[in-house]
Design a protein around this motif. Structure first.
Motif, PDB file in Angstrom:
ATOM      1  N   HIS A  41       0.822  -1.215   0.000  1.00  0.00           N
ATOM      2  CA  HIS A  41       0.000   0.000   0.000  1.00  0.00           C
ATOM      3  C   HIS A  41       0.855   1.264   0.000  1.00  0.00           C
ATOM      4  CE1 HIS A  41      -2.912  -3.054   1.208  1.00  0.00           C
ATOM      5  NE2 HIS A  41      -3.838  -2.221   0.803  1.00  0.00           N
ATOM      6  N   MET A  42       2.038   1.188   0.600  1.00  0.00           N
ATOM      7  CA  MET A  42       2.937   2.340   0.579  1.00  0.00           C
ATOM      8  C   MET A  42       3.548   2.559  -0.804  1.00  0.00           C
ATOM      9  SD  MET A  42       3.060   4.087   3.366  1.00  0.00           S
ATOM     10  CE  MET A  42       1.283   3.803   3.309  1.00  0.00           C
ATOM     11  N   ARG A  43       3.455   1.570  -1.669  1.00  0.00           N
ATOM     12  CA  ARG A  43       3.912   1.730  -3.051  1.00  0.00           C
ATOM     13  C   ARG A  43       2.748   2.132  -3.962  1.00  0.00           C
ATOM     14  NH1 ARG A  43       6.858   2.438  -5.768  1.00  0.00           N
ATOM     15  NH2 ARG A  43       7.947   0.807  -6.890  1.00  0.00           N
ATOM     16  N   ILE A  44       1.599   1.509  -3.756  1.00  0.00           N
ATOM     17  CA  ILE A  44       0.502   1.728  -4.701  1.00  0.00           C
ATOM     18  C   ILE A  44      -0.245   3.039  -4.440  1.00  0.00           C
ATOM     19  CG2 ILE A  44      -1.308   0.486  -3.413  1.00  0.00           C
ATOM     20  CD1 ILE A  44      -2.210  -0.682  -6.102  1.00  0.00           C
ATOM     21  N   VAL A  45      -0.450   3.415  -3.168  1.00  0.00           N
ATOM     22  CA  VAL A  45      -1.197   4.647  -2.877  1.00  0.00           C
ATOM     23  C   VAL A  45      -0.461   5.883  -3.379  1.00  0.00           C
ATOM     24  CG1 VAL A  45      -2.112   6.122  -1.044  1.00  0.00           C
ATOM     25  CG2 VAL A  45      -2.493   3.651  -0.966  1.00  0.00           C
ATOM     26  N   PRO A  46       0.836   6.058  -3.059  1.00  0.00           N
ATOM     27  CA  PRO A  46       1.547   7.222  -3.616  1.00  0.00           C
ATOM     28  C   PRO A  46       1.582   7.210  -5.144  1.00  0.00           C
ATOM     29  CG  PRO A  46       2.789   6.266  -1.806  1.00  0.00           C
ATOM     30  CD  PRO A  46       1.695   5.297  -2.140  1.00  0.00           C
ATOM     31  N   SER A 121      21.642  -4.659   4.214  1.00  0.00           N
ATOM     32  CA  SER A 121      22.320  -3.882   3.180  1.00  0.00           C
ATOM     33  C   SER A 121      21.449  -3.678   1.947  1.00  0.00           C
ATOM     34  CB  SER A 121      23.626  -4.582   2.764  1.00  0.00           C
ATOM     35  OG  SER A 121      23.351  -5.866   2.224  1.00  0.00           O
ATOM     36  N   ARG A 122      20.360  -4.471   1.825  1.00  0.00           N
ATOM     37  CA  ARG A 122      19.489  -4.364   0.649  1.00  0.00           C
ATOM     38  C   ARG A 122      18.100  -3.827   0.977  1.00  0.00           C
ATOM     39  NH1 ARG A 122      18.949  -9.242  -3.188  1.00  0.00           N
ATOM     40  NH2 ARG A 122      18.145  -7.511  -4.434  1.00  0.00           N
ATOM     41  N   LEU A 123      17.721  -3.860   2.241  1.00  0.00           N
ATOM     42  CA  LEU A 123      16.336  -3.542   2.586  1.00  0.00           C
ATOM     43  C   LEU A 123      15.996  -2.073   2.410  1.00  0.00           C
ATOM     44  CD1 LEU A 123      15.815  -5.775   5.748  1.00  0.00           C
ATOM     45  CD2 LEU A 123      14.782  -6.074   3.490  1.00  0.00           C
ATOM     46  N   ASN A 124      16.821  -1.172   2.963  1.00  0.00           N
ATOM     47  CA  ASN A 124      16.439   0.238   3.024  1.00  0.00           C
ATOM     48  C   ASN A 124      17.305   1.152   2.181  1.00  0.00           C
ATOM     49  OD1 ASN A 124      14.447  -0.467   4.816  1.00  0.00           O
ATOM     50  ND2 ASN A 124      15.650  -0.024   6.632  1.00  0.00           N
ATOM     51  N   THR A 125      18.144   0.588   1.326  1.00  0.00           N
ATOM     52  CA  THR A 125      18.979   1.417   0.475  1.00  0.00           C
ATOM     53  C   THR A 125      18.134   2.057  -0.619  1.00  0.00           C
ATOM     54  OG1 THR A 125      19.498  -0.518  -0.859  1.00  0.00           O
ATOM     55  CG2 THR A 125      21.063   0.075   0.867  1.00  0.00           C
ATOM     56  N   CYS A 126      18.596   3.186  -1.105  1.00  0.00           N
ATOM     57  CA  CYS A 126      17.865   3.888  -2.154  1.00  0.00           C
ATOM     58  C   CYS A 126      17.795   3.035  -3.420  1.00  0.00           C
ATOM     59  CB  CYS A 126      18.545   5.223  -2.456  1.00  0.00           C
ATOM     60  SG  CYS A 126      18.593   6.339  -1.040  1.00  0.00           S
ATOM     61  N   GLY A 127      16.602   2.926  -3.990  1.00  0.00           N
ATOM     62  CA  GLY A 127      16.431   2.160  -5.207  1.00  0.00           C
ATOM     63  C   GLY A 127      16.532   0.666  -5.029  1.00  0.00           C
ATOM     64  N   SER A 128      16.250   0.164  -3.832  1.00  0.00           N
ATOM     65  CA  SER A 128      16.359  -1.271  -3.569  1.00  0.00           C
ATOM     66  C   SER A 128      15.438  -2.057  -4.503  1.00  0.00           C
ATOM     67  CB  SER A 128      15.994  -1.567  -2.118  1.00  0.00           C
ATOM     68  OG  SER A 128      15.919  -2.958  -1.895  1.00  0.00           O
ATOM     69  N   SER A 129      16.002  -3.100  -5.130  1.00  0.00           N
ATOM     70  CA  SER A 129      15.218  -3.937  -6.045  1.00  0.00           C
ATOM     71  C   SER A 129      14.127  -4.705  -5.309  1.00  0.00           C
ATOM     72  CB  SER A 129      16.144  -4.922  -6.776  1.00  0.00           C
ATOM     73  OG  SER A 129      16.815  -5.758  -5.842  1.00  0.00           O
ATOM     74  N   LEU A 130      14.283  -4.874  -3.980  1.00  0.00           N
ATOM     75  CA  LEU A 130      13.282  -5.606  -3.204  1.00  0.00           C
ATOM     76  C   LEU A 130      11.960  -4.843  -3.111  1.00  0.00           C
ATOM     77  CD1 LEU A 130      15.347  -7.120  -0.246  1.00  0.00           C
ATOM     78  CD2 LEU A 130      14.389  -8.316  -2.215  1.00  0.00           C
ATOM     79  N   ARG A 131      12.003  -3.528  -3.376  1.00  0.00           N
ATOM     80  CA  ARG A 131      10.778  -2.729  -3.310  1.00  0.00           C
ATOM     81  C   ARG A 131      10.144  -2.541  -4.686  1.00  0.00           C
ATOM     82  NH1 ARG A 131       9.044   0.176   0.910  1.00  0.00           N
ATOM     83  NH2 ARG A 131       8.375   1.932  -0.377  1.00  0.00           N
ATOM     84  N   SER A 132      10.560  -3.345  -5.659  1.00  0.00           N
ATOM     85  CA  SER A 132       9.949  -3.231  -6.980  1.00  0.00           C
ATOM     86  C   SER A 132       8.502  -3.712  -6.919  1.00  0.00           C
ATOM     87  CB  SER A 132      10.731  -4.058  -8.004  1.00  0.00           C
ATOM     88  OG  SER A 132      10.536  -5.443  -7.777  1.00  0.00           O
ATOM     89  N   LEU A 133       7.671  -3.167  -7.790  1.00  0.00           N
ATOM     90  CA  LEU A 133       6.259  -3.544  -7.804  1.00  0.00           C
ATOM     91  C   LEU A 133       6.085  -5.021  -8.136  1.00  0.00           C
ATOM     92  CD1 LEU A 133       4.780  -0.425  -9.642  1.00  0.00           C
ATOM     93  CD2 LEU A 133       4.555  -0.984  -7.220  1.00  0.00           C
ATOM     94  N   GLU A 134       6.967  -5.551  -8.977  1.00  0.00           N
ATOM     95  CA  GLU A 134       6.866  -6.961  -9.342  1.00  0.00           C
ATOM     96  C   GLU A 134       7.102  -7.867  -8.135  1.00  0.00           C
ATOM     97  OE1 GLU A 134       7.703  -4.587 -12.941  1.00  0.00           O
ATOM     98  OE2 GLU A 134       8.622  -4.699 -10.957  1.00  0.00           O
ATOM     99  N   VAL A 278      -2.515  -8.869  -8.216  1.00  0.00           N
ATOM    100  CA  VAL A 278      -2.780  -8.758  -9.654  1.00  0.00           C
ATOM    101  C   VAL A 278      -2.725  -7.300 -10.095  1.00  0.00           C
ATOM    102  CG1 VAL A 278      -4.539  -9.072 -11.438  1.00  0.00           C
ATOM    103  CG2 VAL A 278      -4.122 -10.876  -9.756  1.00  0.00           C
ATOM    104  N   LEU A 279      -3.317  -6.413  -9.290  1.00  0.00           N
ATOM    105  CA  LEU A 279      -3.327  -4.987  -9.611  1.00  0.00           C
ATOM    106  C   LEU A 279      -1.905  -4.438  -9.713  1.00  0.00           C
ATOM    107  CD1 LEU A 279      -4.866  -2.296  -9.968  1.00  0.00           C
ATOM    108  CD2 LEU A 279      -4.857  -2.067  -7.479  1.00  0.00           C
ATOM    109  N   LEU A 280      -1.038  -4.826  -8.779  1.00  0.00           N
ATOM    110  CA  LEU A 280       0.342  -4.351  -8.794  1.00  0.00           C
ATOM    111  C   LEU A 280       1.092  -4.857 -10.027  1.00  0.00           C
ATOM    112  CD1 LEU A 280       1.233  -4.790  -5.024  1.00  0.00           C
ATOM    113  CD2 LEU A 280       1.281  -2.636  -6.285  1.00  0.00           C
ATOM    114  N   LEU A 281       0.925  -6.125 -10.349  1.00  0.00           N
ATOM    115  CA  LEU A 281       1.643  -6.706 -11.484  1.00  0.00           C
ATOM    116  C   LEU A 281       1.138  -6.106 -12.807  1.00  0.00           C
ATOM    117  CD1 LEU A 281       1.874 -10.458 -10.405  1.00  0.00           C
ATOM    118  CD2 LEU A 281       3.697  -8.737 -10.390  1.00  0.00           C
ATOM    119  N   VAL A 282      -0.180  -5.981 -12.938  1.00  0.00           N
ATOM    120  CA  VAL A 282      -0.746  -5.403 -14.162  1.00  0.00           C
ATOM    121  C   VAL A 282      -0.361  -3.939 -14.270  1.00  0.00           C
ATOM    122  CG1 VAL A 282      -2.883  -4.801 -15.357  1.00  0.00           C
ATOM    123  CG2 VAL A 282      -2.639  -7.046 -14.284  1.00  0.00           C
TER     124      VAL A 282
END
Length: 290
Positions: A41-46, A121-134, A278-282
């Protein structure tokens, strides 16, 4: 737009200001303790509102708002277990259930601490791939399916007094999955507790009580990281607004969750997570979520 990095930490929430952070605090608080993934929700709402991503540091620090809500809601349980454990120590009754439960909580926290240390080292770094919508979308779908299996095949007959150290460790290990955005700590631990055949409301209580140290450590660690990154006074005040609003909405979320599980089942959350995934992936594929 303000720089979203402070000392290498993702601090996009600063650029949002007080009003937008208050709105996201409500969203974060409501979704943090429901098995629906606050990170999603912190990714989709903004994204839908055209706002900057508040960053993983905001989501992690908001664990303290969740902690305040959990302690407030389950204060009677916490006080009972704590006083029972202290009394058992005084009596040297090391087989007392309250004392054993406190020990189990401590042991069940270890897997999450180790997992967090390995992934920090990967969780909160800027541009972390773990926070991608996929990643978040797939995590939502997987957890939705696991929660559905727990509803379909588990008996939901056991109560808190039936729990063992092995049960506690299983839920503790499940919490490690929450380090992956989209999984949800509440979702992973509640699902694991349901697989242990706990009654739905007892599964939620077990999940929240076992998660107290994990939630506290995650929030405290993120505050320490922000302090080390020399977050400015404005950043701290904006974060404080989010924490206060988030704590109130998180309490409402716990109350709602307990009512739903007592009267119905976890199926509303199963359906919601699958639709959200599904909404996030689409949305990511179509380009209208970035």
């Amino acid at each position: 737009m303000a720089d979203a990095c402070t000392g290498g930490i993702d601090t996009g929430f600063i650029a949002l200001g007080y009003g937008k952070v208050a709105v996201l605090g409500v969203v974060q608080g409501l979704t943090e303790l429901l098995p629906v993934s606050s990170t999603a929700h912190m990714r989709i709402v903004p994204a839908l509102l055209g706002w900057q991503d508040p960053g993983s540091a905001f989501s992690a620090a908001m664990q303290l708002a969740a902690l305040a809500a959990v302690v407030s809601y389950f204060w009677a349980d916490i006080r009972s277990v704590a006083s029972g454990a202290m009394s058992a120590i005084q009596r040297r009754d090391f087989r007392a259930w309250d004392l054993r439960f406190v020990v189990w909580i401590g042991l069940a926290t270890i897997p999450g601490v180790l997992g967090g240390a390995l992934l920090k080292s990967r969780l909160n770094t800027c541009g972390s791939s773990l926070r991608s919508l996929e990643v978040i979308g797939i995590a939502c779908l997987v957890m939705g399916l696991l929660l559905a299996i727990a509803e379909l095949y588990c008996r939901h007959r056991r109560v808190l007094a039936d729990m063992t150290l092995l049960d506690a460790m299983i839920v503790g290990i499940a919490q490690v999955g929450a380090l992956i955005p989209g999984v949800s700590r509440s979702g992973s631990s509640l699902t694991a507790a349901l697989f242990l055949d706990l009654r739905r409301e007892e599964a939620a209580r077990f999940s929240f009580l076992l998660g107290l140290p994990f939630i506290a450590l995650a929030g405290a660690f993120e505050l320490l990281q922000l302090f080390k990154a020399h977050l400015g006074a404005q950043g701290w005040s904006i974060l404080a607004v989010g924490l206060v609003v988030g704590a109130v909405s998180a309490f409402a979320a716990i109350w709602s969750l307990m009512r739903i599980l007592e009267r119905f089942s976890a199926w509303p959350f199963v359906l919601y997570r699958i639709v959200l995934g599904v909404l996030l992936l689409v949305g990511a594929k179509a380009g209208w979520l970035s």
